[in-house]
Enzyme design. Structure first.
Site, mmCIF file in Angstrom:
data_model
loop_
_atom_site.group_PDB
_atom_site.id
_atom_site.type_symbol
_atom_site.label_atom_id
_atom_site.label_comp_id
_atom_site.label_asym_id
_atom_site.label_seq_id
_atom_site.Cartn_x
_atom_site.Cartn_y
_atom_site.Cartn_z
ATOM 1 N N LYS A 268 3.655 3.354 -14.311
ATOM 2 C CA LYS A 268 4.035 1.948 -14.128
ATOM 3 C C LYS A 268 4.145 1.506 -12.674
ATOM 4 O O LYS A 268 3.664 0.426 -12.320
ATOM 5 C CB LYS A 268 5.343 1.672 -14.882
ATOM 6 N N GLU B 293 -6.442 -7.597 8.715
ATOM 7 C CA GLU B 293 -6.127 -6.175 8.888
ATOM 8 C C GLU B 293 -5.214 -5.683 7.769
ATOM 9 O O GLU B 293 -5.385 -4.577 7.246
ATOM 10 C CB GLU B 293 -5.457 -5.948 10.238
ATOM 11 N N ASN C 213 -4.166 -12.016 17.254
ATOM 12 C CA ASN C 213 -4.669 -10.936 16.398
ATOM 13 C C ASN C 213 -4.923 -11.383 14.956
ATOM 14 O O ASN C 213 -4.139 -12.152 14.405
ATOM 15 C CB ASN C 213 -3.668 -9.777 16.394
ATOM 16 N N THR D 87 -28.035 -4.227 9.828
ATOM 17 C CA THR D 87 -27.950 -2.988 9.057
ATOM 18 C C THR D 87 -27.536 -1.950 10.083
ATOM 19 O O THR D 87 -27.924 -2.054 11.255
ATOM 20 C CB THR D 87 -29.289 -2.579 8.391
ATOM 21 N N HIS D 88 -26.741 -0.994 9.665
ATOM 22 C CA HIS D 88 -26.165 0.014 10.571
ATOM 23 C C HIS D 88 -25.396 -0.661 11.715
ATOM 24 O O HIS D 88 -25.288 -0.102 12.795
ATOM 25 C CB HIS D 88 -27.245 0.928 11.162
ATOM 26 N N SER E 158 1.122 -10.735 20.475
ATOM 27 C CA SER E 158 1.645 -9.429 20.878
ATOM 28 C C SER E 158 2.954 -9.641 21.613
ATOM 29 O O SER E 158 3.110 -10.613 22.359
ATOM 30 C CB SER E 158 0.637 -8.760 21.807
ATOM 31 N N ASN F 218 7.714 5.621 -27.377
ATOM 32 C CA ASN F 218 6.344 6.016 -27.013
ATOM 33 C C ASN F 218 5.353 4.914 -27.382
ATOM 34 O O ASN F 218 4.395 4.641 -26.662
ATOM 35 C CB ASN F 218 5.946 7.309 -27.735
ATOM 36 N N SER G 257 14.016 4.962 -15.598
ATOM 37 C CA SER G 257 12.854 4.128 -15.221
ATOM 38 C C SER G 257 13.209 2.644 -15.197
ATOM 39 O O SER G 257 12.386 1.813 -14.833
ATOM 40 C CB SER G 257 11.685 4.368 -16.186
ATOM 41 N N LYS H 108 -2.787 -12.205 23.610
ATOM 42 C CA LYS H 108 -3.316 -11.735 22.337
ATOM 43 C C LYS H 108 -3.214 -12.743 21.195
ATOM 44 O O LYS H 108 -2.230 -13.445 21.038
ATOM 45 C CB LYS H 108 -2.597 -10.445 21.905
ATOM 46 N N TYR I 278 2.297 11.992 -26.436
ATOM 47 C CA TYR I 278 3.070 11.454 -25.318
ATOM 48 C C TYR I 278 3.715 12.568 -24.495
ATOM 49 O O TYR I 278 4.201 13.570 -25.036
ATOM 50 C CB TYR I 278 4.170 10.505 -25.833
HETATM 51 N N1 ARG Z 1 10.374 5.342 -19.884
HETATM 52 C C1 ARG Z 1 9.429 5.951 -20.750
HETATM 53 C C2 ARG Z 1 8.025 5.760 -20.199
HETATM 54 O O1 ARG Z 1 7.840 4.914 -19.408
HETATM 55 C C3 ARG Z 1 9.505 5.333 -22.107
HETATM 56 C C4 ARG Z 1 9.117 6.252 -23.212
HETATM 57 C C5 ARG Z 1 10.105 7.335 -23.329
HETATM 58 N N2 ARG Z 1 9.828 8.177 -24.426
HETATM 59 C C6 ARG Z 1 10.455 9.357 -24.616
HETATM 60 N N3 ARG Z 1 10.141 10.010 -25.648
HETATM 61 N N4 ARG Z 1 11.362 9.782 -23.796
HETATM 62 O O2 ARG Z 1 7.100 6.452 -20.528
#
Ligand code: ARG
Length: 460
Positions: A338, A303, A298, A162-163, A290, A115, A23, A296, A330
């Site tokens: 994330k 958008e 735009n 409205t609408h 364009s 964790n 990660s 054009k 966990y």
């Molecule tokens: N990269 C993990 C996460 O984002 C960190 C926690 C990992 N914990 C574990 N017991 N492997 O959740």
């Protein structure tokens, strides 16, 4: 590369698993917050007598060096590590070894689990990013209020819809003010999310640790400016603390709602910039052309903002589904919170910045002639004609019917005339109180808007 685990394993990790589980390519963004968490953690360890003062000093110094590097944009983690927590641990081991405090670095992970660490880091990331988002949001809100006040001052009225059909005239100022109100609620929602975030340490992997929480309750850590009003507390329930991602979902939800508002605002601007409406002109600096059609111009910014709503909703759904049905406590699935979280903050901050830049009096000009042409549509004043009858004791239902018929006459094709041009004799057939003079008075956008007494007006 040293792992934070490994003692019980007889084989190295499969190379695909290594890459699959990694990660660090996205959680490196938590590096700064991870160091802050570690600064708090070593304070707790020192107070618990698990770190000697000199060891504490060495670790604190090492962590501050890394924080400094991050702040100077010089921090380059080794992306072969599993995650940012493992990398920072290893980096401290190397740095402190040179200072003769190698053992101290090996004590850093005492009574701690990733964790717990990852929740802490993510919460801190959220606190900082909510503040950043709220401050750009405030700039956009100011600009909308400014547009609202200026257009109110200029007494620009537009057809209200409205609408997407002509309804009743409204002041353009009120229109922008409506979006200001939406964004004000969004601001509150983000601030409420801050209020709901509890910064905890001490959950361990799930069951807590042997460090007496009373002790660090007293030491509720306030040493990092960024923690602002937040103090670090022991968890009320460690199982909940390590597996709670409500705060992520709540923020993603607030950002999705905010995105929805920006999308609606964008949609209105796109419609208004179309030839069919032709109410506004957007400054060239905010439009694109364009490659094929030379004519054009735009409204891409609007958008793109509208289009990004899909990502914001998707990110919210993503985390909701990740969390659904996870057993306590966990689970590695949570690692997937994330990227959507980071993405939503990025997307919304970009949208807010560009809209704050664009939505100013100098970049949006109003084509008042075209707007006035639309305001000539007499159907916009039908309710006002009914209101006139009602004010003269005609029951509303009857007034509605009478004006409906009058409007039907206008649209019957038989009668090309404008209501304002109808003779008194014709009008009287509909109701004795109707005459040409009255109709002419009523068919006026300002009269219509100013007759609405039930609403608070924005202060010009
Ligand atoms: N990269 C993990 C996460 O984002 C960190 C926690 C990992 N914990 C574990 N017991 N492997 O959740």
């Amino acid at each position: 590369m040293s792992k934070l685990w490994g003692g019980r394993f007889k084989k190295p990790t499969n190379k695909f698993v290594e890459v699959f589980g990694r990660s660090i390519q996205f959680d490196y963004k938590l590096a700064r917050y991870d160091c802050f968490g570690s600064l708090a953690h070593i304070q707790i360890l020192k107070d618990a007598g698990l770190l000697l003062p000199a060891e504490y000093d060495a670790l604190a110094k090492g962590l501050k060096v890394i924080i400094q590097e991050i702040e100077n944009d010089q921090f380059i983690p080794d992306f072969s590590f599993e995650d940012i927590h493992s990398y920072i641990q290893s980096r401290l081991e190397k740095d402190l070894e040179k200072e003769g405090f190698g053992e101290a670095a090996l004590k850093l992970h005492t009574c701690r689990s990733r964790n717990d660490q990852v929740v802490f880091d993510t919460k801190l990331y959220c606190l900082i990013n909510i503040e950043e988002t709220a401050s750009i949001l405030s700039v956009l809100r100011d600009h909308l209020l400014d547009l609202a006040k200026k257009t109110a001052e200029q007494q620009i009225f537009i057809p209200g819809y409205t609408h997407l059909q002509h309804a009743i005239p409204v002041a353009l100022g009120e229109y922008f003010h409506a979006y200001y109100e939406m964004l004000t609620r969004d601001h509150k929602r983000l601030m409420n999310a801050i209020g709901n975030i509890e910064l905890t340490l001490g959950s361990g992997a799930l069951a807590g640790t042997f460090i007496n929480s009373q002790k660090y309750n007293q030491n509720a850590v306030k040493f990092v400016a960024e923690l602002k009003s937040k103090i670090i507390t022991p968890p009320s329930n460690s199982l909940d603390a390590v597996s709670d991602r409500d705060f992520v979902i709540e923020i993603l939800s607030a950002l999705a709602i905010l995105g929805m508002h920006l999308s609606r605002l964008s949609e209105d601007m796109i419609l208004w910039a179309s030839k069919e409406f032709d109410f506004i002109d957007i400054d060239d600096a905010f439009c694109t052309g364009s490659s094929l059609m030379p004519q054009k111009k735009n409204p891409d910014v609007f958008e793109l903002v509208r289009g990004q709503t899909g990502r914001l909703y998707g990110n919210l759904m993503n985390v909701l589904v990740v969390m659904k049905g996870l057993p306590l406590a966990y689970n590695r699935d949570m690692q997937h919170d994330k990227e959507p979280l980071f993405d939503s903050f990025k997307v919304i901050q970009q949208s807010l910045r560009v809209l704050a830049e664009l939505l100013t009096n100098k970049n949006i000009s109003f084509k008042t002639k075209n707007i006035e042409n639309q305001l000539k549509d007499e159907s916009l004043y039908a309710t006002d004609i009914a209101d006139y009858l009602v004010k003269n004791q005609v029951p509303f239902k009857k007034a509605h019917e009478i004006v409906g018929k009058l409007i039907a006459l206008k649209y019957s094709g038989k009668e090309e005339e404008q209501l304002r041009d109808l003779d008194d004799s014709v009008l009287k057939e509909y109701h004795p109180l109707l005459n040409s003079k009255i109709i002419k008075q009523i068919i006026n956008p300002r009269t219509s808007v100013e007759s609405k007494e039930s609403v608070k007006r924005i202060k010009r």
